[in-house]
Write a protein that holds these residues in place. Sequence first.
Motif, PDB file in Angstrom:
ATOM      1  N   ASN A 333       0.819  -1.215   0.000  1.00 51.07           N
ATOM      2  CA  ASN A 333       0.000   0.000   0.000  1.00 51.07           C
ATOM      3  C   ASN A 333       0.858   1.274   0.000  1.00 51.07           C
ATOM      4  O   ASN A 333       0.614   2.218   0.743  1.00 51.07           O
ATOM      5  CB  ASN A 333      -0.943   0.000   1.212  1.00 51.07           C
ATOM      6  CG  ASN A 333      -2.151   0.888   1.003  1.00 51.07           C
ATOM      7  OD1 ASN A 333      -2.642   1.030  -0.106  1.00 51.07           O
ATOM      8  ND2 ASN A 333      -2.627   1.497   2.074  1.00 51.07           N
ATOM      9  N   LYS A 335       1.223   3.632  -2.165  1.00 51.80           N
ATOM     10  CA  LYS A 335       0.628   4.839  -2.799  1.00 51.80           C
ATOM     11  C   LYS A 335       1.619   5.534  -3.726  1.00 51.80           C
ATOM     12  O   LYS A 335       1.678   6.752  -3.813  1.00 51.80           O
ATOM     13  CB  LYS A 335       0.128   5.833  -1.724  1.00 51.80           C
ATOM     14  CG  LYS A 335      -0.938   5.249  -0.787  1.00 51.80           C
ATOM     15  CD  LYS A 335      -2.244   5.049  -1.499  1.00 51.80           C
ATOM     16  CE  LYS A 335      -3.372   4.635  -0.559  1.00 51.80           C
ATOM     17  NZ  LYS A 335      -4.638   4.440  -1.265  1.00 51.80           N
ATOM     18  N   LYS A 337       3.131   6.855  -7.217  1.00 52.10           N
ATOM     19  CA  LYS A 337       2.548   7.386  -8.454  1.00 52.10           C
ATOM     20  C   LYS A 337       3.173   6.644  -9.632  1.00 52.10           C
ATOM     21  O   LYS A 337       4.397   6.643  -9.784  1.00 52.10           O
ATOM     22  CB  LYS A 337       2.836   8.890  -8.547  1.00 52.10           C
ATOM     23  CG  LYS A 337       2.243   9.594  -9.762  1.00 52.10           C
ATOM     24  CD  LYS A 337       2.575  11.092  -9.685  1.00 52.10           C
ATOM     25  CE  LYS A 337       2.218  11.826 -10.951  1.00 52.10           C
ATOM     26  NZ  LYS A 337       2.620  13.245 -10.905  1.00 52.10           N
ATOM     27  N   ASN A 345     -12.750   7.310 -17.681  1.00 50.57           N
ATOM     28  CA  ASN A 345     -13.708   7.602 -16.606  1.00 50.57           C
ATOM     29  C   ASN A 345     -13.617   9.032 -16.090  1.00 50.57           C
ATOM     30  O   ASN A 345     -13.719   9.278 -14.890  1.00 50.57           O
ATOM     31  CB  ASN A 345     -13.455   6.610 -15.463  1.00 50.57           C
ATOM     32  CG  ASN A 345     -14.714   6.289 -14.698  1.00 50.57           C
ATOM     33  OD1 ASN A 345     -15.808   6.635 -15.150  1.00 50.57           O
ATOM     34  ND2 ASN A 345     -14.581   5.652 -13.556  1.00 50.57           N
ATOM     35  N   ALA A 347     -10.941  11.137 -16.235  1.00 50.39           N
ATOM     36  CA  ALA A 347      -9.601  11.662 -15.906  1.00 50.39           C
ATOM     37  C   ALA A 347      -9.159  12.683 -16.955  1.00 50.39           C
ATOM     38  O   ALA A 347      -8.649  13.749 -16.633  1.00 50.39           O
ATOM     39  CB  ALA A 347      -8.595  10.519 -15.814  1.00 50.39           C
ATOM     40  N   CYS A 361      -1.339   7.165 -12.007  1.00 54.41           N
ATOM     41  CA  CYS A 361      -2.289   6.705 -10.988  1.00 54.41           C
ATOM     42  C   CYS A 361      -1.543   6.581  -9.664  1.00 54.41           C
ATOM     43  O   CYS A 361      -0.338   6.334  -9.647  1.00 54.41           O
ATOM     44  CB  CYS A 361      -2.843   5.323 -11.354  1.00 54.41           C
ATOM     45  SG  CYS A 361      -3.682   5.241 -12.942  1.00 54.41           S
ATOM     46  N   PRO A 368      -5.399   0.868  -8.626  1.00 53.74           N
ATOM     47  CA  PRO A 368      -5.015   2.223  -9.033  1.00 53.74           C
ATOM     48  C   PRO A 368      -6.114   3.260  -8.827  1.00 53.74           C
ATOM     49  O   PRO A 368      -7.287   2.969  -9.038  1.00 53.74           O
ATOM     50  CB  PRO A 368      -4.722   2.062 -10.530  1.00 53.74           C
ATOM     51  CG  PRO A 368      -5.575   0.917 -10.971  1.00 53.74           C
ATOM     52  CD  PRO A 368      -5.805   0.035  -9.779  1.00 53.74           C
ATOM     53  N   GLU A 369      -5.704   4.453  -8.414  1.00 51.57           N
ATOM     54  CA  GLU A 369      -6.613   5.615  -8.393  1.00 51.57           C
ATOM     55  C   GLU A 369      -6.086   6.600  -9.434  1.00 51.57           C
ATOM     56  O   GLU A 369      -5.071   7.270  -9.205  1.00 51.57           O
ATOM     57  CB  GLU A 369      -6.594   6.292  -7.009  1.00 51.57           C
ATOM     58  CG  GLU A 369      -7.067   5.425  -5.866  1.00 51.57           C
ATOM     59  CD  GLU A 369      -6.737   6.067  -4.517  1.00 51.57           C
ATOM     60  OE1 GLU A 369      -6.770   7.319  -4.423  1.00 51.57           O
ATOM     61  OE2 GLU A 369      -6.420   5.316  -3.583  1.00 51.57           O
ATOM     62  N   PRO A 370      -6.750   6.694 -10.602  1.00 51.05           N
ATOM     63  CA  PRO A 370      -6.256   7.581 -11.662  1.00 51.05           C
ATOM     64  C   PRO A 370      -6.257   9.044 -11.223  1.00 51.05           C
ATOM     65  O   PRO A 370      -7.154   9.492 -10.500  1.00 51.05           O
ATOM     66  CB  PRO A 370      -7.255   7.360 -12.800  1.00 51.05           C
ATOM     67  CG  PRO A 370      -7.890   6.040 -12.501  1.00 51.05           C
ATOM     68  CD  PRO A 370      -7.922   5.921 -11.008  1.00 51.05           C
TER      69      PRO A 370
END
Length: 441
Positions: A333, A335, A337, A345, A347, A361, A368-370
Amino acid sequence: MKKFSILIAGGGSTFTPGIILMLLDNLEQFPIRQIKMYDNDAERQAKIGDACAILLKERAPEIEFSYSTKPEEAFTDIDFVMAHIRVGKYPMRELDEKIPLKHGVVGQETCGPGGVAYGMRSIGGVIDLINHMEKYSPNAWMLNYSNPAAIVAEATRRLKPNSKVLNICDMPIGIEVRMAEILGLNSRKDMDIMYYGLNHFGWWKSIKDKAGNDLMPALKEHVAKYGYVEKKGDSQHTDASWCDTFAKAKDVFAVDPTTLPNTYLKYYLFPDYVVEHSNKEYTRANEVMDGREKFVFGECDKIVKNKTSNNTELHIDEHASYIVDLARAIAFNTKEKMLLIVENNGAIVNFDPTAMVEIPCIVGNAGPEPLVVGAIPQFQKGLMEQQVSVEKLTVEAWIEGSYQKLWQALTMSKTVPSASVAKAILDDLIEANKGYWPILK
């Protein structure tokens, strides 16, 4: 700290030894208890596997190692599948390159008709891997870097929308390694980038150092003069065809000097130049078969014959370390980039929300969080809309078995001059890909 079980799908690949060496080089950050290999070509995999067994026994004897052609054996008890398969291997790549060239069109493994042909072969293979993973190790993640990544990513979006698969590509990483070298930085990780596009079809819109200073002016000055050519480069992209590609980035950059381009854009913006400078008898596939393939299999034979990996010239694929970064980001985890190919979606706000785009992301254990890219300029938007249509039509053609849609896909490609040329190439590709493609009606 937990130790992980890794499966390399595409065990017979020439890249597999470099990836195993890279994993061994990163054991402190990413501990491993087991490495497995899986391939449907038993003979080819055994040559790589027997050498890797010796290599692992000497350098990390605590890691369990095995290779198999049986899905249940390979995919059971796995945390991560690292997938890099090539359906049809290099002889089919050679046809992907030479058939379009015969018609005066760019012959390249991921761009234009060659990429469409390769995509039509890859979709089924990658979906099979996901099915095996979900059956035998349902909590595992697949890190997929099988080409052509854009078409494969669209296929996973359509056919496996809820699967734990991350589609990635090393080409921007390779270019960022060169950028760091140009700037005199220690690592590409000293740069904070914003990039957008499709796979093998993108642009850097901003590059800063960790203090927030703008690095774009210095890079643009270099690229305007030399492209991405610089002294050291990287160990993978050294052949003549790659040197030309890095130099040609100078001309690609001139078309839009507000951004820095991915090198693959040369195939779309200068297809006439590419065809003119291509050898129709000896393409990139021939370079690889005569170069890297002979070298890697020769080194593996040497290891097995000598029963030791001492003095081997096999080397770590340094820029493949991003695969470990990605696995670590999920496992721990972190995080971090990272550039991934994900559903747009929103972005890129003025672009198709269902398009599979390559953007930064933040990656953690949920995936992933874009990051929001915002609106993109008309030039890039127009090019991307054309290219994403090629990718979507190709996947639709595979799903529906539609000749019409594949003809439309080739006609849409910026590398193909007309619908009649597209049809002639398609008919030749269908003949060459019998047994690999779905039957098209």
